[in-house]
Design an enzyme around this catalytic site. Structure first.
Site, PDB file in Angstrom:
ATOM      1  N   GLY A  11       0.855  -1.199   0.000  1.00 43.18           N
ATOM      2  CA  GLY A  11       0.000   0.000   0.000  1.00 43.18           C
ATOM      3  C   GLY A  11       0.883   1.239   0.000  1.00 43.18           C
ATOM      4  O   GLY A  11       0.544   2.267   0.594  1.00 43.18           O
ATOM      5  N   GLY A  14      -0.241   5.045  -0.970  1.00 51.56           N
ATOM      6  CA  GLY A  14      -1.306   5.724  -0.238  1.00 51.56           C
ATOM      7  C   GLY A  14      -0.817   6.910   0.572  1.00 51.56           C
ATOM      8  O   GLY A  14       0.351   7.315   0.484  1.00 51.56           O
ATOM      9  N   GLN A  15      -1.729   7.457   1.376  1.00 53.71           N
ATOM     10  CA  GLN A  15      -1.406   8.664   2.149  1.00 53.71           C
ATOM     11  C   GLN A  15      -0.212   8.418   3.076  1.00 53.71           C
ATOM     12  O   GLN A  15       0.724   9.214   3.120  1.00 53.71           O
ATOM     13  CB  GLN A  15      -2.624   9.104   2.985  1.00 53.71           C
ATOM     14  CG  GLN A  15      -2.405  10.457   3.636  1.00 53.71           C
ATOM     15  CD  GLN A  15      -3.356  10.753   4.797  1.00 53.71           C
ATOM     16  OE1 GLN A  15      -4.176   9.924   5.187  1.00 53.71           O
ATOM     17  NE2 GLN A  15      -3.243  11.932   5.351  1.00 53.71           N
ATOM     18  N   ASP A  37       1.988  -1.964  -4.506  1.00 56.12           N
ATOM     19  CA  ASP A  37       0.630  -1.416  -4.543  1.00 56.12           C
ATOM     20  C   ASP A  37      -0.043  -2.000  -5.777  1.00 56.12           C
ATOM     21  O   ASP A  37       0.585  -2.728  -6.550  1.00 56.12           O
ATOM     22  CB  ASP A  37       0.686   0.131  -4.606  1.00 56.12           C
ATOM     23  CG  ASP A  37      -0.548   0.775  -3.976  1.00 56.12           C
ATOM     24  OD1 ASP A  37      -1.645   0.565  -4.502  1.00 56.12           O
ATOM     25  OD2 ASP A  37      -0.413   1.495  -2.968  1.00 56.12           O
ATOM     26  N   ARG A  39      -1.085  -0.377  -8.403  1.00 56.82           N
ATOM     27  CA  ARG A  39      -0.585   0.259  -9.624  1.00 56.82           C
ATOM     28  C   ARG A  39       0.757   0.921  -9.329  1.00 56.82           C
ATOM     29  O   ARG A  39       0.997   1.304  -8.168  1.00 56.82           O
ATOM     30  CB  ARG A  39      -1.541   1.363 -10.105  1.00 56.82           C
ATOM     31  CG  ARG A  39      -2.723   0.838 -10.918  1.00 56.82           C
ATOM     32  CD  ARG A  39      -3.769   1.919 -11.113  1.00 56.82           C
ATOM     33  NE  ARG A  39      -4.382   2.279  -9.840  1.00 56.82           N
ATOM     34  CZ  ARG A  39      -5.336   1.553  -9.254  1.00 56.82           C
ATOM     35  NH1 ARG A  39      -5.778   0.461  -9.802  1.00 56.82           N
ATOM     36  NH2 ARG A  39      -5.845   1.915  -8.093  1.00 56.82           N
ATOM     37  N   ASN A  51       4.476  -4.287  -8.447  1.00 57.40           N
ATOM     38  CA  ASN A  51       3.027  -4.231  -8.657  1.00 57.40           C
ATOM     39  C   ASN A  51       2.395  -5.502  -8.089  1.00 57.40           C
ATOM     40  O   ASN A  51       2.681  -6.572  -8.577  1.00 57.40           O
ATOM     41  CB  ASN A  51       2.794  -4.235 -10.169  1.00 57.40           C
ATOM     42  CG  ASN A  51       1.803  -3.200 -10.579  1.00 57.40           C
ATOM     43  OD1 ASN A  51       1.743  -2.847 -11.714  1.00 57.40           O
ATOM     44  ND2 ASN A  51       1.024  -2.704  -9.649  1.00 57.40           N
ATOM     45  N   TYR A 143     -15.379  -0.641   8.546  1.00 59.61           N
ATOM     46  CA  TYR A 143     -13.950  -0.359   8.723  1.00 59.61           C
ATOM     47  C   TYR A 143     -13.544  -0.622  10.183  1.00 59.61           C
ATOM     48  O   TYR A 143     -12.583  -1.351  10.447  1.00 59.61           O
ATOM     49  CB  TYR A 143     -13.710   1.099   8.327  1.00 59.61           C
ATOM     50  CG  TYR A 143     -12.328   1.635   8.582  1.00 59.61           C
ATOM     51  CD1 TYR A 143     -11.225   1.121   7.921  1.00 59.61           C
ATOM     52  CD2 TYR A 143     -12.130   2.706   9.467  1.00 59.61           C
ATOM     53  CE1 TYR A 143      -9.945   1.645   8.140  1.00 59.61           C
ATOM     54  CE2 TYR A 143     -10.876   3.236   9.675  1.00 59.61           C
ATOM     55  CZ  TYR A 143      -9.782   2.702   9.015  1.00 59.61           C
ATOM     56  OH  TYR A 143      -8.535   3.230   9.230  1.00 59.61           O
ATOM     57  N   LYS A 147     -11.130  -3.487  11.704  1.00 58.64           N
ATOM     58  CA  LYS A 147      -9.933  -3.146  12.489  1.00 58.64           C
ATOM     59  C   LYS A 147      -9.971  -3.859  13.838  1.00 58.64           C
ATOM     60  O   LYS A 147      -8.952  -4.366  14.314  1.00 58.64           O
ATOM     61  CB  LYS A 147      -9.823  -1.630  12.686  1.00 58.64           C
ATOM     62  CG  LYS A 147      -9.436  -0.861  11.434  1.00 58.64           C
ATOM     63  CD  LYS A 147      -8.031  -1.197  10.973  1.00 58.64           C
ATOM     64  CE  LYS A 147      -7.605  -0.400   9.761  1.00 58.64           C
ATOM     65  NZ  LYS A 147      -6.333  -0.858   9.192  1.00 58.64           N
TER      66      LYS A 147
END
Ligand code: NAD
Ligand code: AKB
Length: 327
Positions: A11, A14-15, A37, A39, A51, A143, A147
């Site tokens: 990931g 991401g942010q 990730d 892409r 990828n 979510y 978690k």
């Protein structure tokens, strides 16, 4: 720098991944850090990129073998707002991604895992202020449910198989280097870009909606620190509460206006405000401070000043050209 660690960040676009993968590269050497990730990243990276979907167990295993991976940071997930629109997919990614990585550790293919949880494990039955490590966890989003289940799974794999899994319940994270992807706290990132570029913002949370938040720099420091401390220091193998700031959109607006004096804001709360209503307003992180020495460095005004300085630099060209409003 030479390192015995070989790190895989899943990931990495991401942010958090965008910032964390580079920080890990600076600390352990870019040849020892692999990002992955769905892409390829938009810009060239100094770290190696693969990828791969975390749900593709065979491909992931090949990458782990090929690069002799020791440590995995698993960041791929559906966040709160996006998860509510994709319940099945959120459960699949958030649970099966974690299970794959835990099983690699069980089979001794990797040594150590970082996996983030969230304040979304809490719900309306949790105390609103200073929610403690062992406060009631009755989440109201898929979510938060995933978690909470993930935390329990981590604890179980640690107890049963001795897996070295380390986790933090991040609050809403705010940074200037990367954009968030589908969370309830994303307003606190968007607001800065809009304030600098256009001098105005429409906020999707109510002005009084106080939430626990943290500057990305502090979150990255905490993540690297929790992975660095000796095994025995980590007493909690579900996930650690972590706290730094808490503020409402109105308080953030006022702080931003100290730098962008004619900043205008409208409040049009949407369904994300209902998700935020169920979360605590502040968190007690006594255990993280006691067990592995966590301490934040940024208060609200320091964070806002730092973000505005960096974003003004980033948008300087557009501001000079008049492509965006000069503040
Ligand atoms: P993000 O949505 O910005 O990034 C997630 C990344 O995972 C994206 O680049 C996405 O392309 C990638 N991804 C999605 N599906 C994938 C798959 N099948 N295989 C591989 N990669 C895939 O999320 P983020 O904000 O960086 O959050 C990272 C982690 O931190 C998540 O577990 C999230 O729950 C947790 N967290 C984040 C925050 C926050 O404020 N950002 C707060 C609490 C917890
Ligand atoms: C979200 O808003 O979903 C995330 C989080 C607090 O987990 N930022």
């Amino acid at each position: 720098m030479s390192s015995t660690k070989k790190i895989l960040v899943i990931g990495s676009n991401g942010q958090i991944g965008t910032v964390l993968t580079n920080k890990l590269g600076e600390k352990f050497g870019f040849k020892n850090v692999i990002g992955s990730d769905l892409r390829p990243p938009e810009n060239p990276t100094k770290f190696i990129f693969e990828n791969c979907s975390v749900l593709d167990q065979n491909k992931l295993e090949k990458i782990i073998k090929q690069h002799n991976i020791t440590d995995v940071y698993l960041l791929a997930a559906y966040l709160s707002a996006k998860g509510e629109k994709n319940i099945d997919k959120a459960w699949d990614l958030n649970m099966n991604g974690l299970l794959h990585v835990l099983n690699f550790a069980k089979d001794k293919k990797i040594q150590k895992i970082f996996w983030p949880s969230s304040i979304a494990v809490f719900g309306p039955s949790t105390p609103k202020n200073d929610a403690g490590q062992y406060a009631i966890t009755e989440p109201t989003t898929i979510y938060g449910v995933s978690k909470l289940a993930g935390e329990t799974l981590c604890h179980y794999y640690h107890k049963k198989f001795g897996i070295d899994i380390r986790s933090i319940r991040y609050p809403g994270l705010i940074g200037w280097e990367s954009m968030p992807g589908g969370g309830t706290t994303d307003y606190a990132v968007d607001i800065f870009h809009e304030a600098i570029k256009h001098g105005e913002y429409t906020c999707f949370l109510a002005k009084e909606r106080t939430l626990p938040m943290m500057y990305m720099n502090d979150a990255i420091t905490a993540t690297i620190n929790i992975m660095d401390v000796p095994f025995d220091k980590i007493k909690i193998r579900t996930s650690y509460n972590l706290s730094s700031l808490h503020f409402s959109p109105k308080e953030l607006e006022e702080e931003i206006r100290k730098h962008v004096c004619d900043f205008k804001i409208k409040y049009i709360p949407d369904e994300r405000d209902e998700l935020a209503q169920d979360w605590p307003q502040s968190i007690d992180d006594t255990y993280a401070r006691r067990d592995w020495g966590w301490e934040p460095n940024f208060n609200l005004s320091q964070m806002v000043a730092d973000i505005i300085l960096n974003l003004k630099n980033r948008y300087k060209k557009e501001l000079i050209n008049g492509t965006v409003k000069n503040t």
